[in-house]
Design a protein around this motif. Structure first.
Motif, PDB file in Angstrom:
ATOM      1  N   THR A  39     -35.830  80.667  -7.572  1.00 17.93           N
ATOM      2  CA  THR A  39     -35.545  80.766  -6.148  1.00 17.93           C
ATOM      3  C   THR A  39     -36.020  82.123  -5.647  1.00 17.93           C
ATOM      4  OG1 THR A  39     -33.372  81.746  -6.521  1.00 17.93           O
ATOM      5  CG2 THR A  39     -33.494  79.326  -6.419  1.00 17.93           C
ATOM      6  N   ARG A  40     -36.048  82.282  -4.348  1.00 18.71           N
ATOM      7  CA  ARG A  40     -36.503  83.549  -3.773  1.00 18.71           C
ATOM      8  C   ARG A  40     -35.617  84.714  -4.239  1.00 18.71           C
ATOM      9  NH1 ARG A  40     -39.472  84.736   1.179  1.00 18.71           N
ATOM     10  NH2 ARG A  40     -39.090  86.914   1.740  1.00 18.71           N
ATOM     11  N   GLU A  41     -34.306  84.469  -4.314  1.00 22.34           N
ATOM     12  CA  GLU A  41     -33.390  85.524  -4.748  1.00 22.34           C
ATOM     13  C   GLU A  41     -33.654  85.923  -6.196  1.00 22.34           C
ATOM     14  OE1 GLU A  41     -28.599  86.256  -5.456  1.00 22.34           O
ATOM     15  OE2 GLU A  41     -29.304  84.370  -4.596  1.00 22.34           O
ATOM     16  N   THR A  42     -33.807  84.917  -7.066  1.00 21.58           N
ATOM     17  CA  THR A  42     -34.091  85.213  -8.471  1.00 21.58           C
ATOM     18  C   THR A  42     -35.442  85.908  -8.616  1.00 21.58           C
ATOM     19  OG1 THR A  42     -32.801  83.288  -9.167  1.00 21.58           O
ATOM     20  CG2 THR A  42     -34.353  84.207 -10.763  1.00 21.58           C
ATOM     21  N   SER A  65     -47.903  80.969 -10.202  1.00 18.65           N
ATOM     22  CA  SER A  65     -46.673  81.080 -10.980  1.00 18.65           C
ATOM     23  C   SER A  65     -46.088  82.483 -10.858  1.00 18.65           C
ATOM     24  CB  SER A  65     -46.972  80.773 -12.440  1.00 18.65           C
ATOM     25  OG  SER A  65     -47.807  81.776 -12.988  1.00 18.65           O
ATOM     26  N   THR A  66     -44.979  82.674 -11.557  1.00 18.54           N
ATOM     27  CA  THR A  66     -44.315  83.982 -11.554  1.00 18.54           C
ATOM     28  C   THR A  66     -45.244  85.070 -12.078  1.00 18.54           C
ATOM     29  OG1 THR A  66     -42.198  82.882 -11.965  1.00 18.54           O
ATOM     30  CG2 THR A  66     -42.294  85.249 -12.372  1.00 18.54           C
ATOM     31  N   SER A  67     -45.921  84.800 -13.187  1.00 22.45           N
ATOM     32  CA  SER A  67     -46.809  85.819 -13.767  1.00 22.45           C
ATOM     33  C   SER A  67     -47.940  86.162 -12.808  1.00 22.45           C
ATOM     34  CB  SER A  67     -47.371  85.335 -15.103  1.00 22.45           C
ATOM     35  OG  SER A  67     -48.129  84.156 -14.942  1.00 22.45           O
ATOM     36  N   GLU A  68     -48.407  85.188 -12.051  1.00 21.35           N
ATOM     37  CA  GLU A  68     -49.488  85.443 -11.095  1.00 21.35           C
ATOM     38  C   GLU A  68     -48.993  86.246  -9.899  1.00 21.35           C
ATOM     39  OE1 GLU A  68     -51.968  81.471 -12.424  1.00 21.35           O
ATOM     40  OE2 GLU A  68     -50.356  81.363 -10.946  1.00 21.35           O
ATOM     41  N   LYS A  93     -38.730  97.181  -0.485  1.00 17.45           N
ATOM     42  CA  LYS A  93     -38.146  95.856  -0.272  1.00 17.45           C
ATOM     43  C   LYS A  93     -38.891  95.072   0.803  1.00 17.45           C
ATOM     44  CE  LYS A  93     -33.483  96.985  -1.874  1.00 17.45           C
ATOM     45  NZ  LYS A  93     -33.707  96.272  -3.146  1.00 17.45           N
ATOM     46  N   LEU A  94     -39.374  95.775   1.840  1.00 18.73           N
ATOM     47  CA  LEU A  94     -40.102  95.070   2.892  1.00 18.73           C
ATOM     48  C   LEU A  94     -41.405  94.495   2.351  1.00 18.73           C
ATOM     49  CD1 LEU A  94     -40.174  94.217   5.829  1.00 18.73           C
ATOM     50  CD2 LEU A  94     -41.241  96.418   6.402  1.00 18.73           C
ATOM     51  N   LEU A  95     -42.072  95.257   1.467  1.00 19.12           N
ATOM     52  CA  LEU A  95     -43.305  94.768   0.844  1.00 19.12           C
ATOM     53  C   LEU A  95     -43.014  93.512   0.025  1.00 19.12           C
ATOM     54  CD1 LEU A  95     -46.278  95.005  -0.108  1.00 19.12           C
ATOM     55  CD2 LEU A  95     -45.464  96.532  -1.920  1.00 19.12           C
ATOM     56  N   VAL A  96     -41.939  93.546  -0.770  1.00 19.14           N
ATOM     57  CA  VAL A  96     -41.570  92.389  -1.586  1.00 19.14           C
ATOM     58  C   VAL A  96     -41.264  91.191  -0.695  1.00 19.14           C
ATOM     59  CG1 VAL A  96     -39.875  91.464  -3.209  1.00 19.14           C
ATOM     60  CG2 VAL A  96     -40.706  93.807  -3.481  1.00 19.14           C
ATOM     61  N   SER A  97     -40.538  91.436   0.388  1.00 15.92           N
ATOM     62  CA  SER A  97     -40.170  90.343   1.297  1.00 15.92           C
ATOM     63  C   SER A  97     -41.396  89.673   1.894  1.00 15.92           C
ATOM     64  CB  SER A  97     -39.267  90.881   2.417  1.00 15.92           C
ATOM     65  OG  SER A  97     -38.948  89.865   3.334  1.00 15.92           O
ATOM     66  N   ARG A  98     -42.345  90.472   2.388  1.00 18.60           N
ATOM     67  CA  ARG A  98     -43.565  89.913   2.996  1.00 18.60           C
ATOM     68  C   ARG A  98     -44.436  89.226   1.939  1.00 18.60           C
ATOM     69  NH1 ARG A  98     -40.702  90.411   6.502  1.00 18.60           N
ATOM     70  NH2 ARG A  98     -40.859  91.722   8.374  1.00 18.60           N
ATOM     71  N   ALA A  99     -44.509  89.834   0.754  1.00 13.94           N
ATOM     72  CA  ALA A  99     -45.313  89.230  -0.319  1.00 13.94           C
ATOM     73  C   ALA A  99     -44.722  87.887  -0.750  1.00 13.94           C
ATOM     74  CB  ALA A  99     -45.396  90.177  -1.512  1.00 13.94           C
ATOM     75  N   LEU A 100     -43.392  87.818  -0.819  1.00 14.42           N
ATOM     76  CA  LEU A 100     -42.752  86.552  -1.193  1.00 14.42           C
ATOM     77  C   LEU A 100     -42.932  85.496  -0.111  1.00 14.42           C
ATOM     78  CD1 LEU A 100     -39.424  87.665  -2.958  1.00 14.42           C
ATOM     79  CD2 LEU A 100     -41.555  86.875  -3.982  1.00 14.42           C
ATOM     80  N   TYR A 113     -44.667  82.058  -1.406  1.00 19.33           N
ATOM     81  CA  TYR A 113     -44.032  80.736  -1.323  1.00 19.33           C
ATOM     82  C   TYR A 113     -44.741  79.844  -0.307  1.00 19.33           C
ATOM     83  CZ  TYR A 113     -40.201  81.912  -4.462  1.00 19.33           C
ATOM     84  OH  TYR A 113     -39.463  82.240  -5.579  1.00 19.33           O
ATOM     85  N   ASP A 114     -45.339  80.442   0.713  1.00 17.78           N
ATOM     86  CA  ASP A 114     -46.152  79.643   1.639  1.00 17.78           C
ATOM     87  C   ASP A 114     -47.347  79.017   0.911  1.00 17.78           C
ATOM     88  OD1 ASP A 114     -44.510  80.138   3.756  1.00 17.78           O
ATOM     89  OD2 ASP A 114     -45.806  81.627   4.724  1.00 17.78           O
ATOM     90  N   VAL A 115     -48.001  79.823   0.056  1.00 19.13           N
ATOM     91  CA  VAL A 115     -49.149  79.317  -0.706  1.00 19.13           C
ATOM     92  C   VAL A 115     -48.718  78.169  -1.611  1.00 19.13           C
ATOM     93  CG1 VAL A 115     -50.813  79.894  -2.533  1.00 19.13           C
ATOM     94  CG2 VAL A 115     -50.464  81.470  -0.622  1.00 19.13           C
ATOM     95  N   ARG A 116     -47.573  78.318  -2.257  1.00 15.31           N
ATOM     96  CA  ARG A 116     -47.092  77.258  -3.157  1.00 15.31           C
ATOM     97  C   ARG A 116     -46.793  75.958  -2.418  1.00 15.31           C
ATOM     98  NH1 ARG A 116     -45.243  77.660  -8.203  1.00 15.31           N
ATOM     99  NH2 ARG A 116     -43.605  76.150  -7.723  1.00 15.31           N
ATOM    100  N   GLU A 117     -46.444  76.062  -1.133  1.00 18.87           N
ATOM    101  CA  GLU A 117     -46.050  74.869  -0.371  1.00 18.87           C
ATOM    102  C   GLU A 117     -47.208  74.220   0.375  1.00 18.87           C
ATOM    103  OE1 GLU A 117     -43.101  73.419  -0.593  1.00 18.87           O
ATOM    104  OE2 GLU A 117     -42.646  74.967  -2.079  1.00 18.87           O
TER     105      GLU A 117
END
Length: 280
Positions: A181-184, A222-225, A198-205, A209-213
């Motif tokens: 999940t996004r939190e994990t 994946s996570t490693s990517e 944290k803002l960088l992580v938020s925007r990157a996530l 997740y948009d790309v995955r969807e």
């Protein structure tokens, strides 16, 4: 002995329960999940958490089950016999121990990783049923029986490329690692990049997740990517505005080669950007 995750590995509560159940039952722990979700690393972290030696058996398409037990090198013995080497009189000199043999005879209780079992022939899991069940096997060339004094902790990973036989599945404790999940994922990122903005992580996530969807994407990142992508973003000192840009005509993310791993997905994003530009 209980597994509670480690400082380097974020384990969800259900994963901890599965690991500890498999350790208690001494059943092989069968781990499935998308590539890059930390299945192989899990075995390494279980060994670290339990203070146990790790024995790794990485399976290939050509791997045979008997190689995990032992191999008899008849060619080497024949050659030595032709050369008059006295070693030929002791056949045990030509027995090469496999990973299961190592695990069964390890002085300390080991963690045995059988990695990507679905890469091998469909009969491979069935060929290991008796050995994993009884934790012993017979060496026909020497007449000895190799038996584990204590059942090792066995972790088996699969990318779901092939269905595994029911008889094999019955002997395993199963866990599917759901995509984080996004939190994990935020916690995983923090472990790998302590103190990251944290803002960088938020925007990157958001982007990740948009790309995955995206409908039709062939290989979801994946996570490693994601971790590779973030490492590049930090190395290139990428401006935050690049990640905040939600312009649909520029739908391909910066440094997308870390996230998109085949030409079909790159072309898909290029088509989406083209369609968006036509609508402007």
């Amino acid at each position: 002995m209980r597994f509670e995750g480690t400082s380097d590995y974020i384990a969800t509560d259900d994963l901890k329960v599965s690991v500890n159940a498999a350790v208690t039952l001494r059943r092989p722990l069968l781990i499935k999940g998308e590539p890059g979700t930390g299945k192989t690393v899990l075995a390494q972290e279980i060994a670290a958490a339990l203070g146990a030696p790790l024995i790794e058996w990485h399976i290939k398409s050509t791997t045979r089950a008997h190689q995990g037990l032992y191999e008899y090198d008849a060619v080497a013995r024949l050659r030595d016999g032709q050369l008059g080497d006295p070693r030929v009189h002791d056949i045990s000199n030509y027995i090469r121990k496999g990973k299961l043999w190592e695990a069964f005879t390890s002085p300390a209780l080991p963690v045995l990783l059988i990695d990507e079992i679905d890469k091998a022939d469909i009969e491979f899991p069935n060929d290991l049923l008796q050995e994993l069940d009884r934790m012993e096997f017979h060496v026909y060339e020497t007449g000895e029986t190799v038996k584990a004094a204590e059942r090792p902790v066995v972790v088996i990973t699969s990318n779901n490329e092939k269905e595994l036989p029911d008889a094999f599945l019955r002997r395993c404790f199963f866990h599917y690692i759901a995509f984080p999940t996004r939190e994990t994922m935020s916690r995983i990122v923090e472990v790998h990049f302590p103190g990251i903005q944290k803002l960088l992580v938020s925007r990157a996530l958001d982007l990740f997740y948009d790309v995955r969807e995206v409908p039709g994407i062939k290989k979801k990142p994946s996570t490693s990517e994601l971790l590779d992508w973030l490492k590049l973003l930090l190395h290139e000192d990428m401006p935050l505005e690049v990640l905040q840009n939600r312009d649909p005509t520029k739908v391909i993310p910066s440094l997308h080669g870390a996230l998109l791993k085949n030409e079909q997905d790159v072309m898909l994003f290029e088509r989406l950007a083209f369609i968006a530009r036509r609508k402007v």
